[in-house]
Scaffold this active site. Structure first.
Site, mmCIF file in Angstrom:
data_model
loop_
_atom_site.group_PDB
_atom_site.id
_atom_site.type_symbol
_atom_site.label_atom_id
_atom_site.label_comp_id
_atom_site.label_asym_id
_atom_site.label_seq_id
_atom_site.Cartn_x
_atom_site.Cartn_y
_atom_site.Cartn_z
ATOM 1 N N ARG A 103 -79.160 -24.282 -63.956
ATOM 2 C CA ARG A 103 -79.401 -23.242 -62.937
ATOM 3 C C ARG A 103 -79.278 -21.840 -63.541
ATOM 4 O O ARG A 103 -79.870 -20.881 -63.070
ATOM 5 C CB ARG A 103 -78.444 -23.430 -61.739
ATOM 6 N N TYR A 129 -98.436 -12.472 -46.899
ATOM 7 C CA TYR A 129 -98.311 -13.899 -46.600
ATOM 8 C C TYR A 129 -97.289 -14.021 -45.456
ATOM 9 O O TYR A 129 -96.211 -13.409 -45.526
ATOM 10 C CB TYR A 129 -97.849 -14.640 -47.856
ATOM 11 N N ASP A 161 -96.405 -8.275 -54.914
ATOM 12 C CA ASP A 161 -96.764 -9.694 -54.972
ATOM 13 C C ASP A 161 -98.154 -9.763 -55.604
ATOM 14 O O ASP A 161 -99.141 -9.334 -55.012
ATOM 15 C CB ASP A 161 -96.754 -10.292 -53.553
ATOM 16 N N LYS A 218 -100.148 -21.106 -57.107
ATOM 17 C CA LYS A 218 -101.548 -20.743 -56.956
ATOM 18 C C LYS A 218 -102.237 -20.674 -58.323
ATOM 19 O O LYS A 218 -102.233 -21.644 -59.036
ATOM 20 C CB LYS A 218 -101.629 -19.425 -56.177
#
Ligand code: LCS
Length: 402
Positions: free
Chosen positions: A59, A112, A184, A209
């Site tokens: 992590r 979005y 973004d 994407k």
């Protein structure tokens, strides 16, 4: 790495920030599928936790994930990057790092859906205020700034309206008021646009994407322009826990190698499709940054290296016409998401942007008739044949040209 060798865009994508595995020479970065890493001694472990070199716990950092982080940071011209479990994990780490009680954010109104609703419904519970403005005119961003504005957040091109925002102008506005500009960059991908070069402090991606490109991974990335911001983001991101898994990172590393080839092909197809749609009697309007009819066509040519692969348009017959169109598609896949090799078609008002209140959605230009096509890498003739078939269905029962 001798960066002089990395001149062209595809060379940069394939080799930027990359090297064969130091341990084994493996050309494809191995999947270091381990949650934890052994220390040579107690002192070595303590040194790693003091910030010295070496891996501690996945992590907090993993060699496979770091290979992808180096690649995207290189392509975006950032100081470093942080892999995230999804685009939304990246965006929430960014929000959590910068926003707090009393803080204010100015954002574009067409984002979005969840990037907007999480602020309105959840961050508001912690005393965060936000204004969502039509950022296609930077004057609206400037007007919304308050002394307590810490973040200007834009998506350009925006999902699904394909509205553009002038990154350089917003960076100037944000910096003049002591706040941070985050962009973004999912729709453009680093192949077509690099916000940090235009003054942005942070870039986020849904790598689900174009960057991964094969509709088989959900993943995100946060890129910071400088080391100080990177470390601020890292502290929050690793403790929030939405970090990237090494297997996920390996799949995206595999996908990113062909980013340039895929984006160029999708973009050439999108241009052909957009022109075809513009001339079709069943289409009321088309929004694509590559068309002269796009209100910000000039800005697209200035801040992007190409208009990308996504088109939105309105079909005759409103919502029902749009639904008939989507239902009649035989090659285009009825699915949300974008940036994959296959062409996807969706209806934002009832799907991706369903969570945005109707008045806000309409004000942002996400009308009921808007159909979004995320053009893929098929042959354009086959796509156009499918479009024609579907548009004919959309037109059935509608008096065209009245
Ligand atoms: N940013 C943009 C511009 C997006 O389009 C999406 C997802 C996200 C962030 C979130 O990324 P994720 O967590 O899904 O990796 N956009 C989607 C869309 O248009 N259809 O399905 C998902």
């Amino acid at each position: 790495m001798n960066d002089e060798r990395l001149q062209g865009p595809n060379t940069k994508i394939i080799h930027g920030g990359q090297h064969p595995d130091r341990e084994t020479g493996a050309v494809s970065v191995p999947i270091y599928q381990s949650s934890t890493f052994a220390f040579e001694s107690a002192e070595h472990g303590a040194a790693c936790f003091r910030g010295g070199p070496g891996y501690k716990y996945t992590r907090l950092g993993n060699p496979t994930t770091e290979a992808l982080e180096r690649s995207v940071a290189f392509l975006e011209g950032g100081a470093g990057a942080l892999g995230a479990a999804s685009g939304m994990a990246a965006i929430n780490s960014l929000y959590m790092t910068l926003l707090g009680a009393g803080a204010h954010m100015v954002a574009g109104d067409a984002l979005y859906g969840p990037s907007r609703t999480i602020v309105e419904t959840e961050f508001s519970r912690f005393g965060v205020e936000a204004d969502f403005v039509d950022s296609s005119d930077p004057a609206n961003v400037e007007r919304a700034i308050r002394p307590e504005t810490v973040l200007v957040y834009i998506e350009t091109p925006a999902n699904p309206t394909l509205k553009l925002t002038d990154i350089e102008a917003c960076a100037e506005i944000a910096h003049a008021h002591g706040s941070v500009l985050a962009v973004d960059n999912t729709f453009a991908s680093p192949h077509l646009q690099n916000p940090i070069e235009l003054g942005a402090d942070i870039v986020v991606h849904s790598m689900t994407k174009f960057i991964n490109g094969h509709s088989d991974v959900v993943a995100g990335m946060i890129v910071a322009a400088d080391e100080e911001m990177l470390e601020r983001l890292r502290r929050v991101h690793v403790n929030l826990g939405g970090t990237m898994d090494p297997h996920q990172a390996w799949l995206v590393l595999r996908g990113i190698k062909t980013l340039g080839l895929r984006v160029e092909k999708a973009q050439a197809n999108a241009m052909a499709v957009a022109r075809h749609l513009e001339a079709h009697p069943a289409v009321e309007w088309v929004r694509y940054p590559g068309l002269e009819s796009h209100p910000q066509h000039e800005l697209a040519s200035r801040q992007m290296r190409g208009p990308g692969g996504i088109i939105s348009f309105g079909v005759v017959g409103g919502v029902e016409g749009g639904q008939r169109f989507i239902d009649a598609a035989e090659l285009m896949v009825r699915a949300v998401s974008l940036g994959g090799i296959e062409t996807l078609v969706e209806h934002p008002a009832s799907m991706t942007h369903k969570g945005v209140p109707v008045d806000e959605r309409l004000e942002a230009g996400i009308t009921d008739d808007l159909v979004r096509v995320a053009v893929g890498c098929e042959d354009s003739e086959d796509l156009i044949a499918d479009l024609d078939r579907a548009l004919e269905q959309a037109m059935s029962g509608v008096a065209v040209g009245v």
